[in-house]
Design a protein around this motif. Structure first.
Motif, PDB file in Angstrom:
ATOM      1  N   THR A  26       0.855  -1.189   0.000  1.00 38.19           N
ATOM      2  CA  THR A  26       0.000   0.000   0.000  1.00 38.19           C
ATOM      3  C   THR A  26       0.884   1.230   0.000  1.00 38.19           C
ATOM      4  N   PHE A  27       0.454   2.154  -0.880  1.00 43.25           N
ATOM      5  CA  PHE A  27       1.314   3.337  -1.044  1.00 43.25           C
ATOM      6  C   PHE A  27       0.451   4.585  -1.171  1.00 43.25           C
ATOM      7  N   ASP A  28       1.018   5.652  -0.695  1.00 44.03           N
ATOM      8  CA  ASP A  28       0.413   6.957  -0.913  1.00 44.03           C
ATOM      9  C   ASP A  28       1.127   7.591  -2.100  1.00 44.03           C
ATOM     10  N   LEU A  29       0.340   8.009  -3.090  1.00 43.85           N
ATOM     11  CA  LEU A  29       0.911   8.685  -4.263  1.00 43.85           C
ATOM     12  C   LEU A  29       0.395  10.110  -4.321  1.00 43.85           C
ATOM     13  N   VAL A  30       1.283  10.995  -4.606  1.00 40.60           N
ATOM     14  CA  VAL A  30       0.924  12.405  -4.785  1.00 40.60           C
ATOM     15  C   VAL A  30       1.519  12.895  -6.095  1.00 40.60           C
ATOM     16  N   ILE A  31       0.628  13.498  -6.926  1.00 40.81           N
ATOM     17  CA  ILE A  31       1.085  14.092  -8.195  1.00 40.81           C
ATOM     18  C   ILE A  31       0.736  15.566  -8.147  1.00 40.81           C
ATOM     19  N   LEU A  32       1.721  16.370  -8.364  1.00 37.52           N
ATOM     20  CA  LEU A  32       1.553  17.822  -8.301  1.00 37.52           C
ATOM     21  C   LEU A  32       1.970  18.448  -9.621  1.00 37.52           C
ATOM     22  N   ARG A  33       1.330  19.565  -9.947  1.00 38.12           N
ATOM     23  CA  ARG A  33       1.836  20.379 -11.051  1.00 38.12           C
ATOM     24  C   ARG A  33       3.035  21.127 -10.484  1.00 38.12           C
ATOM     25  N   THR A  34       4.112  20.845 -11.083  1.00 40.30           N
ATOM     26  CA  THR A  34       5.367  21.257 -10.481  1.00 40.30           C
ATOM     27  C   THR A  34       5.448  22.760 -10.313  1.00 40.30           C
ATOM     28  N   GLU A  35       5.061  23.473 -11.324  1.00 45.44           N
ATOM     29  CA  GLU A  35       5.311  24.914 -11.321  1.00 45.44           C
ATOM     30  C   GLU A  35       4.449  25.632 -10.302  1.00 45.44           C
ATOM     31  N   LEU A  36       3.165  25.269 -10.248  1.00 47.87           N
ATOM     32  CA  LEU A  36       2.266  25.948  -9.323  1.00 47.87           C
ATOM     33  C   LEU A  36       2.043  25.138  -8.052  1.00 47.87           C
ATOM     34  N   ASP A  37       2.679  23.953  -7.937  1.00 49.16           N
ATOM     35  CA  ASP A  37       2.567  23.092  -6.769  1.00 49.16           C
ATOM     36  C   ASP A  37       1.098  22.781  -6.434  1.00 49.16           C
ATOM     37  N   GLU A  38       0.324  22.561  -7.457  1.00 48.16           N
ATOM     38  CA  GLU A  38      -1.075  22.204  -7.273  1.00 48.16           C
ATOM     39  C   GLU A  38      -1.204  20.693  -7.331  1.00 48.16           C
ATOM     40  N   THR A  39      -1.957  20.174  -6.432  1.00 47.94           N
ATOM     41  CA  THR A  39      -2.141  18.728  -6.388  1.00 47.94           C
ATOM     42  C   THR A  39      -3.082  18.285  -7.496  1.00 47.94           C
ATOM     43  N   VAL A  40      -2.569  17.341  -8.240  1.00 50.95           N
ATOM     44  CA  VAL A  40      -3.404  16.760  -9.286  1.00 50.95           C
ATOM     45  C   VAL A  40      -4.003  15.467  -8.763  1.00 50.95           C
ATOM     46  N   LEU A  41      -3.218  14.731  -8.003  1.00 54.02           N
ATOM     47  CA  LEU A  41      -3.690  13.451  -7.492  1.00 54.02           C
ATOM     48  C   LEU A  41      -3.072  13.229  -6.123  1.00 54.02           C
ATOM     49  N   SER A  42      -3.876  12.769  -5.176  1.00 54.78           N
ATOM     50  CA  SER A  42      -3.372  12.342  -3.883  1.00 54.78           C
ATOM     51  C   SER A  42      -4.210  11.148  -3.494  1.00 54.78           C
ATOM     52  N   GLU A  43      -3.569   9.968  -3.570  1.00 58.75           N
ATOM     53  CA  GLU A  43      -4.366   8.769  -3.492  1.00 58.75           C
ATOM     54  C   GLU A  43      -3.564   7.657  -2.839  1.00 58.75           C
ATOM     55  N   THR A  44      -4.235   6.835  -2.090  1.00 57.76           N
ATOM     56  CA  THR A  44      -3.616   5.647  -1.520  1.00 57.76           C
ATOM     57  C   THR A  44      -4.012   4.472  -2.378  1.00 57.76           C
ATOM     58  N   VAL A  45      -3.009   3.780  -2.867  1.00 50.88           N
ATOM     59  CA  VAL A  45      -3.296   2.699  -3.794  1.00 50.88           C
ATOM     60  C   VAL A  45      -2.621   1.430  -3.307  1.00 50.88           C
ATOM     61  N   SER A  46      -3.175   0.326  -3.769  1.00 53.45           N
ATOM     62  CA  SER A  46      -2.601  -0.965  -3.441  1.00 53.45           C
ATOM     63  C   SER A  46      -1.893  -1.499  -4.672  1.00 53.45           C
ATOM     64  N   VAL A  47      -0.638  -1.702  -4.576  1.00 54.74           N
ATOM     65  CA  VAL A  47       0.144  -2.101  -5.744  1.00 54.74           C
ATOM     66  C   VAL A  47       0.988  -3.314  -5.362  1.00 54.74           C
ATOM     67  N   MET A  48       0.838  -4.365  -6.151  1.00 56.99           N
ATOM     68  CA  MET A  48       1.620  -5.569  -5.912  1.00 56.99           C
ATOM     69  C   MET A  48       2.919  -5.498  -6.710  1.00 56.99           C
ATOM     70  N   VAL A  49       3.838  -6.315  -6.343  1.00 58.16           N
ATOM     71  CA  VAL A  49       5.107  -6.361  -7.039  1.00 58.16           C
ATOM     72  C   VAL A  49       4.917  -7.128  -8.338  1.00 58.16           C
ATOM     73  N   SER A  50       5.367  -6.554  -9.410  1.00 57.17           N
ATOM     74  CA  SER A  50       5.276  -7.223 -10.694  1.00 57.17           C
ATOM     75  C   SER A  50       6.237  -8.388 -10.717  1.00 57.17           C
ATOM     76  N   GLN A  51       5.732  -9.528 -11.146  1.00 55.81           N
ATOM     77  CA  GLN A  51       6.552 -10.709 -11.188  1.00 55.81           C
ATOM     78  C   GLN A  51       7.649 -10.597 -12.231  1.00 55.81           C
ATOM     79  N   LEU A  52       7.357  -9.834 -13.260  1.00 58.46           N
ATOM     80  CA  LEU A  52       8.322  -9.715 -14.336  1.00 58.46           C
ATOM     81  C   LEU A  52       9.479  -8.811 -13.961  1.00 58.46           C
TER      82      LEU A  52
END
Lengths: 198, 987
Positions: free
Chosen positions: B65-91
């Protein structure tokens, strides 16, 4: 009737003694140039109706067709026509390029637009033949094939929109040079003894 | 909580140690937790600009489980702030997560950081990774994204515009619509177009303007549909290869480079791009099972098909067609393209076209390569094409071959269809229908008409050019007119091949003026005139139905059709039928004998209103009635069956319907009991189509004078009859009348001896016996009066008087004329004046003759006794009493007798017996205001003492009543006449 034939004979008689074309050829060239100018105007109008944003758009970028610079004041009639011929070849090259690019992008488009494009191409080729006929002499051999020297795409716009703007510039260029051809050939026609009110 | 015991006395610092242990424990736990949630390492970004998808991968051990935050770099505006469940890719052994951005990823730079989470516990944030946008200062150009995107209809698309360095943002337009924009960075602006509709074929333009609207840049967006192919099928044409066919059931609105791409059995179809929705792709061998996948930028669609080769044979078109032609048939030959067809059972279809009509003939055979076409018309142009299919497991018809044409040979013409029209004088015309091109069966040269009399062996032949189809005939020139003779008319047609079989009609030489049958009405329907007739069951003859304009009587232009034997109905239709024209339709028997008229009809193709009104409309006065009469409309003008007539009376522009005569044979109508005046009548005939314009006639109804005269004559007759009856009755009852009105005057009985002189005593009245009228100025002229004719005048002009009274029986000695009109009520009659009676009684012998008593008829016999009594009883003068109420008084010896007579009748009301004894009934209409002077009245006295014949000639007329008297004169004359009549009857 006899008087008319005699008049025609008198008009043609200088041509028999000289390679200089008579008023008949120049007059025909003027007529074709004027017809080309009219059809270019129609084509441009049709294109602006198709792409409505062009009605309020004035593309920059200067002339796309740039024949070899000649001082118009000092140039002779033949030199002006020769310069015109070169410009028309570049115009034909641009038009061929437009036809090709549009075919690649959209294939066959609206029938009236496609028909008018082809008419302009044929008329331009005919005018090139005429101008070559006006200039051709024992020592000259002018090309009438498209000259792709001036083919370029406008800056600042890529993709389909860039093609549309560039096509519009080509049509504007055609319209301009057709007008120039009509004017130049009319002057040449009057210099060759043709009537001014052709 | 572990139970922990601490000895205070032995270990005085125990509490402190416990606290330290707890803190150390907590610290250890915290330290352990940080060790379990690793901070994401090696964060990696991978962007797909076309799909606007960002792939993020990182290393983070076993964390899921991870918290991801995506911001517009220049204006530091949050585009996404979400907790997601991500498994390890076998490949890859890395955590991978994809994110699709609403805005194009080029619009502006994005910063991404991640941390691990387990419950409420999180790791430290990873290092921030930045996806560089196109709005970096290093990229100064005017840009717009996404570039030439393809989206489905109804999609929402976000566009962003990156201004050129140094320029200010203006607006973003989509087509002709300005859109609302949001700022993403210093130079980047975004806008979203919702629910996009189909774009034009060259794409919809999205244009970004700077604030001066001089500098623009733009992109095109193509809005269309995913592919939707259909009708996918594969077949073979050469029995080896495969041709798969399908069509695009929906225009995707995406063309050329964006158009649909196809794969067949996972192999790309190298199709030349075309807007034609019908697609065809050829594969070298037969696979038996095929999968077609259609793909464009918006999606894909797959179709499958499978079949045996023998079930999918679609032969190619036959080649090299040739023909062998005859007059009535032709053989068509062709070649098969592939050798495999020669061993294949084929079914082939030959399409024959002639004069625009197409017929198909089907032939079968293994390796079929020819077909015979029967039943062709001679001298006819045909064109033929052929196609084939597999006879077994027929799949579909192959393509049509090329068309070949041929023309059949000529033959002699068919026999013309002829008919004869005969007038009633043995003239007529032989007609025939021009042969059609097919009937001509070659190049026509003409016709030949022959009239032949079998009995007299006479023959007349006439060659007729091609453009004539009727020849006049006169049978009297061919044969003798006889009821047994017949003439046969024959027509033949000729072309370059020869002469046709003859067509003939036998014409009897007897007058054909028979109108044998009742004429029925034929009804016109959509199929024409439908005719039905009774047929003899044994009849073997055919029929001819002939029709012509009914108004034609001479050399009519007739048309006809032939009806096969046994038929009892036919519908006739002709382009020459015209509305409003009556047609006579006749049914003839058609056999070796002469045609016989069997039945006749009349009908209209369409009935119209009559074109002209009734003829000769007349109005006639009959007493107070008006008789309208007219003639029928001429046949040519009727234009329909007249159903009746409407009678209108018109006043001004208004028409009043008087009657509807439903009998078409009506020719008159009587309008009854019309008062005097002027009338205008309109008669309109009507058919099923309506009534005509009408004929109008006017009449001025005169007073009926004859009737008045008749009435007067009848009145006079009745009056005369009445008078005759009255006279007759009076004559028959004259005794009674006499008794009642003129009783006999008893002869006076005279005492003593009254010798009589032998000569009659002619007593002339003395002058003084005249009644003298005294003028009284105060007399009221309105009242009655006595008119006195002076005796002097009579004396002087006696002749004149005598002439005036011509009806007097004898010379008048004394005459009374009573001209008094009494306006008072009529009173019963009373005896005459007592004066005179008394006078008479006293006279020895008195022969009194009253003649010329002129009075009104009613006056003489109907005196009012009441009036007398009331009006005159009070009078003192007895001389007036007897005449009370009378209009005159008899003349008396006024002076001489008055003294004697005065007491003679003292009673003013004498006894009637006595009165009657007076001998006569003098008129006693005496009026009180009679101009009588008292003095004179007193001097009056009856002339007694001597027999006296008294004649009075006085006229007793009221003054001022001349006019009245003139009017009454006839009645007075009648009374006189009656009086004389009665007098003459006196015995």
């Amino acid at each position: 009737m006899a008087d008319q034939e005699q008049q025609e004979h008198e008009e043609q008689s200088p041509a028999l003694d000289s390679p200089v074309p008579g008023p008949t050829e120049t007059g025909r060239a003027v007529s074709i140039a004027r017809l080309l100018h009219y059809e270019c105007g129609l084509l441009m109008q049709l294109y602006k109706e198709k792409e409505s944003f062009l009605s309020s758009f004035s593309p920059g970028g200067g002339r796309m067709v740039s024949p070899s610079p000649v001082s118009l004041e000092e140039a002779s009639g033949e030199q002006r026509v020769e310069r015109l011929h070169a410009a028309l070849r570049q115009c034909l090259g641009l038009l061929h390029c437009v036809l090709l690019k549009e075919e690649e992008e959209w294939g066959e488009q609206e029938e009236d637009y496609e028909t008018l494009k082809k008419n302009v191409r044929v008329r331009l080729e005919h005018l090139l033949l005429c101008t070559r006929g006006l200039l051709e002499g024992p020592d000259t051999a002018l090309e009438v094939t498209p000259d792709h020297q001036g083919t370029e795409e406008p800056d600042g716009a890529r993709g389909v929109f860039g093609l549309k703007v560039w096509t519009y510039r080509v049509l504007l260029e055609l319209h301009h040079w057709a007008d120039y051809a009509a004017e130049t050939l009319h002057i040449f026609h009057t210099e060759r003894g043709g009537t001014a009110d052709l | 909580m572990p139970h922990l015991s601490v000895n205070r006395s032995s270990k005085p610092n125990c509490r402190t140690v416990w606290l330290i242990s707890v803190l150390v424990g907590l610290l250890a736990i915290h330290t352990y937790a940080n060790d379990v949630l690793p901070v994401p390492q090696q964060v990696s970004l991978s962007a797909n600009m076309d799909s606007q998808q960002l792939s993020i991968s990182w290393l983070a051990g076993a964390a899921t489980t991870f918290d991801l935050v995506i911001l517009r770099t220049e204006l530091d505006e949050t585009v996404l702030s979400e907790t997601v469940s991500v498994m390890v890719s076998q490949l890859s052994g890395r955590h991978e997560w994809n994110w699709t951005s609403v805005e194009p990823l080029e619009c502006t730079s994005l910063s991404i950081k991640i941390r691990s989470r387990e419950g409420q516990t999180t790791s430290e944030w990873s290092n921030t990774e930045i996806l560089q946008g196109s709005d970096l200062p290093s990229e100064e150009n005017f840009q717009i994204f996404p570039l030439d995107k393809v989206v489905p209809v109804g999609a929402n698309t976000t566009f962003c515009c990156i201004m050129k360095e140094g320029n200010q943002f203006g607006k973003i337009r989509y087509g002709n619509t300005d859109l609302i924009s949001t700022r993403l960075s210093r130079r980047s602006y975004a806008t979203t177009v919702f629910n996009q509709g189909l774009s034009s074929s060259s794409g919809s333009n999205v244009i970004c303007y700077d604030n001066t609207e001089q500098l623009i840049t733009g992109v095109a967006v193509f809005v269309g549909y995913p592919p939707l192919p259909g009708d996918f099928v594969c077949e073979t044409r050469d029995l080896t290869s495969t041709v798969c066919l399908w069509n695009e059931r929906r225009d995707t609105n995406l063309y050329k480079s964006r158009g649909t791409r196809y794969t067949l059995n996972n192999r790309p179809c190298a199709l030349e791009w075309s807007r034609n929705p019908q697609k065809e792709y050829r594969v070298a061998n037969w696979e038996g099972k095929w999968t077609l996948v259609a793909v464009n930028a918006l999606g894909q669609y797959s179709l499958t098909d499978s079949a045996k080769l023998s079930h999918r044979v679609n032969p190619v078109a036959p080649e090299h067609l040739t023909s062998v032609v005859h007059a009535l048939n032709a053989t068509v030959l062709w070649q098969l393209k592939y050798d495999g067809y020669y061993s294949l059972a084929l079914v082939c279809q030959v399409e024959l076209t002639s004069q625009g009509y197409k017929t198909k003939h089907t032939f079968t055979g293994v390796g079929l390569r020819s077909a015979v076409l029967p039943d062709l018309y001679p001298y006819e142009d045909y064109s033929v094409q052929v196609r084939c299919g597999a006879q077994q497991n027929f799949w579909k018809w192959g393509s049509w071959s090329e068309t070949i044409s041929f023309k059949t040979s000529s033959l002699v013409p068919e026999s013309p269809d002829m008919w004869v029209w005969m007038n009633k004088d043995y003239t007529g015309q032989v007609m025939w229908k021009p042969l059609t091109r097919r009937q001509s069966r070659g190049l026509m040269t003409g016709y030949e008409v022959t009239l032949w009399s079998p009995e007299e062996h006479l023959q007349h032949t006439e060659i007729v050019p091609l453009d004539i189809f009727a020849v006049p005939i006169n049978l009297t020139q061919i044969a003798t007119v006889s009821s047994d003779n017949m003439v046969m008319a024959t027509v033949t047609a000729k072309n370059t091949e020869g002469v046709s079989q003859p067509a003939s009609v036998l014409i009897p030489l007897r007058l054909t003026d028979v109108d044998p049958l009742a004429v029925s009405r034929a009804v016109y329907t959509d199929q024409g005139f439908s005719l039905f007739w009774q047929s003899d069951a044994n009849a073997t003859f055919a029929y001819v139905v002939e029709w012509c304009n009914a108004s034609c009587k001479w050399n009519c232009l007739v048309d006809w059709i032939n009806v096969a034997p046994g038929n009892t109905n036919v519908s006739i239709e002709s382009a020459n039928f015209q509305p409003g024209v009556r047609y006579n339709i006749s049914l003839y028997s058609s056999s070796s004998e002469a045609p016989e008229l069997l039945q006749r009809w009349q009908g209209y193709m369409q009935e119209l209103v009559p074109s002209s009104p009734v003829m000769s409309l007349l109005t006639t006065q009959q007493d107070s009635d008006i008789l309208l009469s007219w003639e029928q409309i001429p046949l040519v003008s009727r234009r329909g069956f007249v159903l009746g007539y409407n009678i209108y009376m018109s006043s001004g522009s208004q028409f009043t319907l008087l009657a509807n005569l439903s009998d078409p044979g009506s020719r008159s109508y009587k309008v009854k009991s019309m008062p005097e005046g002027s009338y205008k009548f309109t008669v309109k005939a009507y058919t099923s189509a309506g009534e005509d314009t009408g004929a109008t006639a006017s009449i001025m109804l005169e007073p009926f004078t004859d009737r008045l005269i008749l009435e007067i004559l009848a009145s006079l007759g009745v009056t005369a009859l009445f008078l005759v009856i009255v006279t007759f009755i009076c004559y028959k009852k004259r005794q009674w009348v006499k008794k009642a009105f003129y009783p006999d005057i008893p002869e006076p009985k005279l005492p003593g001896d009254w010798s009589r002189s032998q000569a009659p005593l002619d007593v002339k009245p003395p002058h003084h016996s005249l009644v003298h009228m005294v003028e009284r100025p105060e007399w009221d002229s309105s009242k009655e009066a006595l008119v006195v004719i002076p005796e002097e005048d009579e004396d002087e002009d006696g002749q004149g008087i005598g002439e005036a009274l011509a009806d007097t029986d004898e010379p008048t000695s004394l005459r009374y004329y009573n001209q008094v009109v009494d306006e008072r009520p009529i009173r019963p009659r009373y005896p005459d004046s007592s004066d005179s009676s008394a006078s008479s009684l006293d006279s020895a012998r008195t022969d009194v003759t009253y003649t010329g008593i002129q009075t009104s008829g009613s006056f003489v016999f109907q005196l009012d006794s009441h009036g007398s009594s009331e009006g005159h009883q009070p009078q003192a003068d007895p001389s007036f009493c007897a005449g009370g109420g009378g209009g005159y008084r008899p003349q008396m010896q006024s002076r001489v007798v008055s003294d004697d007579t005065g007491p003679a009748s003292p009673n003013p009301y004498p006894d009637p017996e006595a009165a009657s004894g007076g001998g006569y009934k003098p008129q006693s209409s005496w009026q009180m205001d009679s101009p009588v002077e008292d003095g004179e009245g007193g001097s009056r006295a009856p002339s007694l003492g001597s027999p006296t014949s008294i004649a009075s000639t006085q006229f007793l007329l009221p003054d001022g009543e001349e006019h009245t008297e003139e009017k009454r004169q006839p009645s007075s004359s009648a009374a006189t006449w009656l009086t004389n009549l009665l007098s003459s009857t006196k015995p």
